[in-house]
Design an enzyme around this catalytic site. Structure first.
Site, PDB file in Angstrom:
ATOM      1  N   HIS A 151      -3.815 -47.102 -21.116  1.00  0.00           N
ATOM      2  CA  HIS A 151      -4.119 -48.311 -20.344  1.00  0.00           C
ATOM      3  C   HIS A 151      -5.504 -48.143 -19.720  1.00  0.00           C
ATOM      4  O   HIS A 151      -6.178 -47.141 -19.986  1.00  0.00           O
ATOM      5  CB  HIS A 151      -3.005 -48.503 -19.289  1.00  0.00           C
ATOM      6  CG  HIS A 151      -3.097 -49.772 -18.493  1.00  0.00           C
ATOM      7  ND1 HIS A 151      -3.434 -50.981 -19.036  1.00  0.00           N
ATOM      8  CD2 HIS A 151      -2.870 -50.007 -17.162  1.00  0.00           C
ATOM      9  CE1 HIS A 151      -3.412 -51.904 -18.088  1.00  0.00           C
ATOM     10  NE2 HIS A 151      -3.084 -51.339 -16.947  1.00  0.00           N
ATOM     11  N   ASP A 205       4.923 -55.597 -21.968  1.00  0.00           N
ATOM     12  CA  ASP A 205       3.719 -56.191 -21.370  1.00  0.00           C
ATOM     13  C   ASP A 205       3.249 -57.400 -22.181  1.00  0.00           C
ATOM     14  O   ASP A 205       2.959 -57.281 -23.366  1.00  0.00           O
ATOM     15  CB  ASP A 205       2.631 -55.107 -21.349  1.00  0.00           C
ATOM     16  CG  ASP A 205       1.289 -55.580 -20.790  1.00  0.00           C
ATOM     17  OD1 ASP A 205       1.235 -56.664 -20.182  1.00  0.00           O
ATOM     18  OD2 ASP A 205       0.298 -54.817 -20.944  1.00  0.00           O
ATOM     19  N   HIS A 244     -10.881 -47.562 -12.758  1.00  0.00           N
ATOM     20  CA  HIS A 244     -11.121 -47.438 -14.202  1.00  0.00           C
ATOM     21  C   HIS A 244     -11.907 -46.154 -14.485  1.00  0.00           C
ATOM     22  O   HIS A 244     -13.102 -46.170 -14.785  1.00  0.00           O
ATOM     23  CB  HIS A 244     -11.852 -48.669 -14.722  1.00  0.00           C
ATOM     24  CG  HIS A 244     -11.606 -48.917 -16.179  1.00  0.00           C
ATOM     25  ND1 HIS A 244     -11.474 -47.885 -17.087  1.00  0.00           N
ATOM     26  CD2 HIS A 244     -11.451 -50.065 -16.891  1.00  0.00           C
ATOM     27  CE1 HIS A 244     -11.263 -48.396 -18.289  1.00  0.00           C
ATOM     28  NE2 HIS A 244     -11.225 -49.711 -18.192  1.00  0.00           N
ATOM     29  N   SER A 374     -10.372 -54.950 -22.875  1.00  0.00           N
ATOM     30  CA  SER A 374      -9.168 -55.148 -22.076  1.00  0.00           C
ATOM     31  C   SER A 374      -8.329 -53.869 -22.029  1.00  0.00           C
ATOM     32  O   SER A 374      -8.465 -52.981 -22.868  1.00  0.00           O
ATOM     33  CB  SER A 374      -8.356 -56.297 -22.664  1.00  0.00           C
ATOM     34  OG  SER A 374      -7.101 -56.381 -22.021  1.00  0.00           O
ATOM     35  N   HIS A 376      -4.981 -54.166 -22.156  1.00  0.00           N
ATOM     36  CA  HIS A 376      -3.651 -54.604 -22.593  1.00  0.00           C
ATOM     37  C   HIS A 376      -3.603 -54.813 -24.107  1.00  0.00           C
ATOM     38  O   HIS A 376      -4.580 -55.241 -24.716  1.00  0.00           O
ATOM     39  CB  HIS A 376      -3.266 -55.913 -21.893  1.00  0.00           C
ATOM     40  CG  HIS A 376      -3.207 -55.771 -20.404  1.00  0.00           C
ATOM     41  ND1 HIS A 376      -2.065 -55.393 -19.735  1.00  0.00           N
ATOM     42  CD2 HIS A 376      -4.164 -55.912 -19.459  1.00  0.00           C
ATOM     43  CE1 HIS A 376      -2.314 -55.328 -18.436  1.00  0.00           C
ATOM     44  NE2 HIS A 376      -3.579 -55.637 -18.242  1.00  0.00           N
ATOM     45  N   ASP A 451      -0.626 -62.261   5.627  1.00  0.00           N
ATOM     46  CA  ASP A 451      -1.799 -62.932   6.183  1.00  0.00           C
ATOM     47  C   ASP A 451      -2.107 -62.251   7.501  1.00  0.00           C
ATOM     48  O   ASP A 451      -1.398 -62.436   8.481  1.00  0.00           O
ATOM     49  CB  ASP A 451      -1.484 -64.420   6.380  1.00  0.00           C
ATOM     50  CG  ASP A 451      -2.726 -65.216   6.760  1.00  0.00           C
ATOM     51  OD1 ASP A 451      -3.802 -64.603   6.901  1.00  0.00           O
ATOM     52  OD2 ASP A 451      -2.626 -66.442   6.917  1.00  0.00           O
TER      53      ASP A 451
END
Lengths: 560, 560
Positions: A151, A205, A244, A374, A376, A451
């Site tokens: 991934h 996925d 990443h 990507s 995925h 919030d």
């Protein structure tokens, strides 16, 4: 929203020896992935992530999975397994642990390091249990087995859940890069073995299921990085997701080729790359990485690696684009957006690109160079999986409806019977009994908004109010009346924001309000609530009729 | 925003025989194109369009060019030339004509028909002058010549503006489809002749300048349309822009091949296609088009052509997606989004796709089939233009900064000196004198917002208020005090919207307000303004400290 299972009620109690599966997030949306598995009275949670709000959820910081379904049964939870360290899979763990702090967290080494760092910011020390690919672990009545998947973050795992009712294989997020930087491919040999033995339910996925073909290898961005960094006269600034590691590795490797120093910018980038380096996921040649505070002493021979690739207003890149970051971008610099463009962020990202371009920088992004792939699996890869695993039932996960639908169609094309492809939404209950999966009901499952300090206090009503306020503004009208005579003592006092700044505009409606109240009082109407409604109606009629607008109207009648 | 010309002041008066050029819209943005040309005391306007708001401009209907620069000189305007009939080129004409109704409007037959239909809705009858490619027209001191260009609407024109100061060629929006449906190509032979004679300033569409290569021909979508329509079991619904006559033509032609009837849905689609058919731009075989009200009598053998391809909430397609349109989309239907995806609309469009998919429809769009091509020239086409025209000066128009910059770089690569490529913003004044173009100053030029009936009343302050209200909501606090004693007579009365619905939350801040006011009065502070500020500070401190939120606070202290 349309409900595909409009007649579903609460499910009957789970039969003995059955496995119950309920996704509390991640179906019909990209984010807040969380699935609860139940057997023999115990619960296993797979992933616990956050969702980022879109424009219809203004002002919201984060959206959590709805824990209501498990809130009364937290003591039955035997563990949380995290497939990998992305926010949409781990981000809600702090909120779950606030409810019960000693739930054991299972995951790979990097995943646990990232979730532990996140929990530290919430002042929580988790109970962690490291697992690895090829390993097995009995977690309560669940026999788990872990399978390496590839991934856009290292150390991701798929999980096999073996129970008396049958076997589930859940991929987590994955793709099938055949030449990944770390050599750690998605373990199709194990997928094949599991398929031979029999997989009852395959949870897959869906993110890229509607994209034909194959996701390119991470390595394939190297030529573009090399060309761009090699041809830049002054500084190179690379924006990427801060988790990443392999993307950053390639940037470092390319910087080295061109004798450039590397500087990490942005809190999460600095933190994560330190973790990745310490643990051996990132290889950093000595002397190449410099501290941001030493930047002045280097001329242009640097590559800055920063956050903000989605145009987030507070991130380093946006601040550079606005000219209020210590790093001033200019002529001769190149900015590389080595990242996806998440739908909804286009305007923010293009704004950043425009401003950087105005400062004279060249901006390279995935639309004009191969600087992103990507994380995925695309349709072609998913077909490989279906053909290798040959599951009895399929449940597309991690995707909006269009993605899950596309994924289900791939499964069906590969031979899964149409009735065995379950496209469902959050809260829908699937029971696996004797290797047969079936939808048996649904449980309440909403959005939980974070919030500021509030969790779950903001409701759909508040959001609807915000949407009206944000589009139209408001007009507040205050009238003080004498409780005896009903006569106006003060006001009408009108305050308007986001509507029109010309206060003279309201002169004629003030008269209308006075008249309306006077005739109401004359008719014997009294009480602040009823008089308020008269004020609302008067102002609403005026603003709609004369201005063709629908601001929020807040009438207040006070008796003294 | 950064200003690339920060030192520009108002320009000196235009020298005799000079040509002055000021864009009031369309530079640094995609939309509200409008450029004012001035020579010998007279003004010519080219295009007069609207811009659609983005998320930072909530609640706004339209954005107009700022007419301030010409407002005192409307009598000097000799005409408006419209390059083509898209909203971003004609949409602001009604607002201009409200200021002076008898300005002559020049344009091609279709352009004038579309603007006349629009003006009719505003109850304005314009003074129109039809022109055509190859034609010349003296408009005051401007000698105009019209050149055919190809775009995503028929009958688009570029314009040559000949003056004593030199020659300008403005492309309008265009591309260079070499096999357009109507055979009307961008007239490069005339571009070449103009180039031979000399073009001083070339104003060029930048929209696709950052896209490498060539925009495909409109014809190239035919195979995908044919395949999709041919393989659909039940109804086909095609969403497209309502002015894209050739796109609709191809859908009609394909429907005919498959023996399907065609139905136009949506007010602007019905209106424009009637105009196009009446004028001969659209060829409709007899009997193929049916009225929407006759739909029941036809089974599935239809193609519905509708608006709403950008996910606009009120358009036909969104209403079908929400299930509140007379046409119920379901299993076996195919929806084709034969359109671009304008940045900022992604979430709305994907929401529509998800909902249509949930109803069982198949959704085909440009990401999964070749059902759309752009209407603008890509980099490769622009290079042809620069090489054929060989202009002395270049001014990229119709684009955000990144597009204009990319366009300028193409001109420079083709041989235009870097100093002769003028990347400028709205309001910057360029004088062409003796065939030399130069930036000489700038004039005030802002956004003019249309919101309901109001034009220009909504300011940046209102928008900032809306953004705060939309993100955070508001808290209004009303206190009525006795004008003599300063004592509280009624209140604090708290109203909050978009903040939190739990009113008990405010109990402790009420006490704080009472205390703060009492001690202020004790210290001799009085006057409603000063006391209001104390209320604001008290509430602001509480909400920021305890809730980490920043709602708008509206304190009102009333004396009785």
């Amino acid at each position: 929203m349309n409900h595909p299972h409009p007649d579903l009620g609460l499910p009957s109690p789970l039969v003995k020896g059955g496995l119950r599966i309920v996704a509390l997030g991640g179906l019909g949306e990209i984010g807040r992935n969380m699935t609860v598995f139940e057997t023999k009275g115990k619960l296993l949670i797979v992933d616990c992530g956050v969702l980022f709000p879109e424009d219809t959820q203004p002002g919201i910081d984060l959206i959590l999975p709805d824990f209501s379904y498990i809130r009364d049964r937290l003591d039955d939870v035997v563990g949380v397994f995290l497939t990998h360290g992305h926010e949409d899979h781990i981000g809600a763990v702090p909120y779950l642990l606030r409810e019960r702090g000693d739930i054991a967290i299972y995951g790979s080494a990097l995943t646990l390091a990232l979730v532990t760092a996140k929990l530290k910011e919430h002042r929580i020390s988790p109970l962690t249990r490291e697992v690895r690919e090829g390993g097995h672990e009995d977690v309560g009545p669940f026999e788990l087995e872990f399978v390496a998947v590839n991934h856009s973050i290292p150390d991701a795992l798929a999980v096999v859940i073996n129970t008396d009712a049958g076997r589930v294989l859940a991929t987590g997020d994955f793709k099938m890069d055949q030449l990944p930087l770390d050599g750690r491919i998605t373990d199709l040999r194990t997928f094949a073995r599991l398929g031979e033995e029999g997989v009852d339910l395959f949870m897959v996925d869906s993110t890229n299921a509607d994209i034909p073909g194959f996701t390119p290898s991470e390595r394939e961005i190297m030529p573009a990085l090399n060309r761009v960094i090699g041809s830049t006269k002054r500084r190179v600034i690379v924006a990427s997701f801060s988790s990443h590691v392999h993307r950053v590795q390639q940037v470092i490797d390319t910087a080295l080729i061109h004798n450039r120093k590397v500087i990490f910018i942005g809190r999460s980038m600095v933190r994560n790359m330190k973790i990745a380096q310490d643990m051996g996921y990132l290889t950093v040649p000595p002397g190449i990485v410099m501290d941001a505070k030493d930047l002045d002493s280097f001329d242009d021979n640097v590559v800055l690696i920063c956050t903000g690739s989605q145009g987030e207003p507070m991130a380093a890149l946006s601040r550079m684009a606005n000219g209020d970051h210590q790093i001033r971008v200019g002529e001769g610099d190149t900015v590389i957006l080595a990242s996806s463009l998440i739908p909804g962020n286009e305007n923010s990202v293009f704004r950043v690109i425009n401003e950087l371009t105005r400062f004279g920088a060249k901006v390279v992004h995935k639309a004009n160079a191969m600087v992103h792939v990507s994380g995925h699996a695309a349709a072609g890869e998913l077909l490989y999986c279906y053909n290798i695993v040959k599951p009895r039932f399929v449940m597309p996960i991690h995707g909006e409806w269009r993605h899950m639908k596309a994924n289900a169609e791939l499964a069906i094309q590969s031979g899964v019977p149409r009735s065995n492809a379950l496209i469902i939404e959050n809260g829908v209950v699937v029971d696996l009994i004797d290797h047969e999966a079936q939808v048996v009901g649904s449980v309440p499952c909403g959005f939980v908004y974070v919030d500021g300090q509030s969790i779950g206090d903001i409701t759909e009503t508040s959001l609807k109010d915000r949407r009206i306020l944000g589009e139209e503004g408001f007009i507040s009208v205050i009238v003080v009346i004498d409780s005896q005579s009903g006569k106006i003592v003060a006001g009408p006092d009108i305050h308007a924001r986001g509507f029109n700044e010309d206060m003279a505009l309201f002169d004629d409606v003030k008269l209308k309000i006075e008249k309306a109240l006077a005739s109401a009082v004359a008719e014997g109407i009294n009480g602040t609530h009823q008089l308020s409604q008269i004020v609302r109606k008067t102002v609403g009629g005026w603003v709609g009729g004369e201005h063709r607008r629908k601001p929020m109207i807040v009438p207040v009648v006070i008796e003294v």
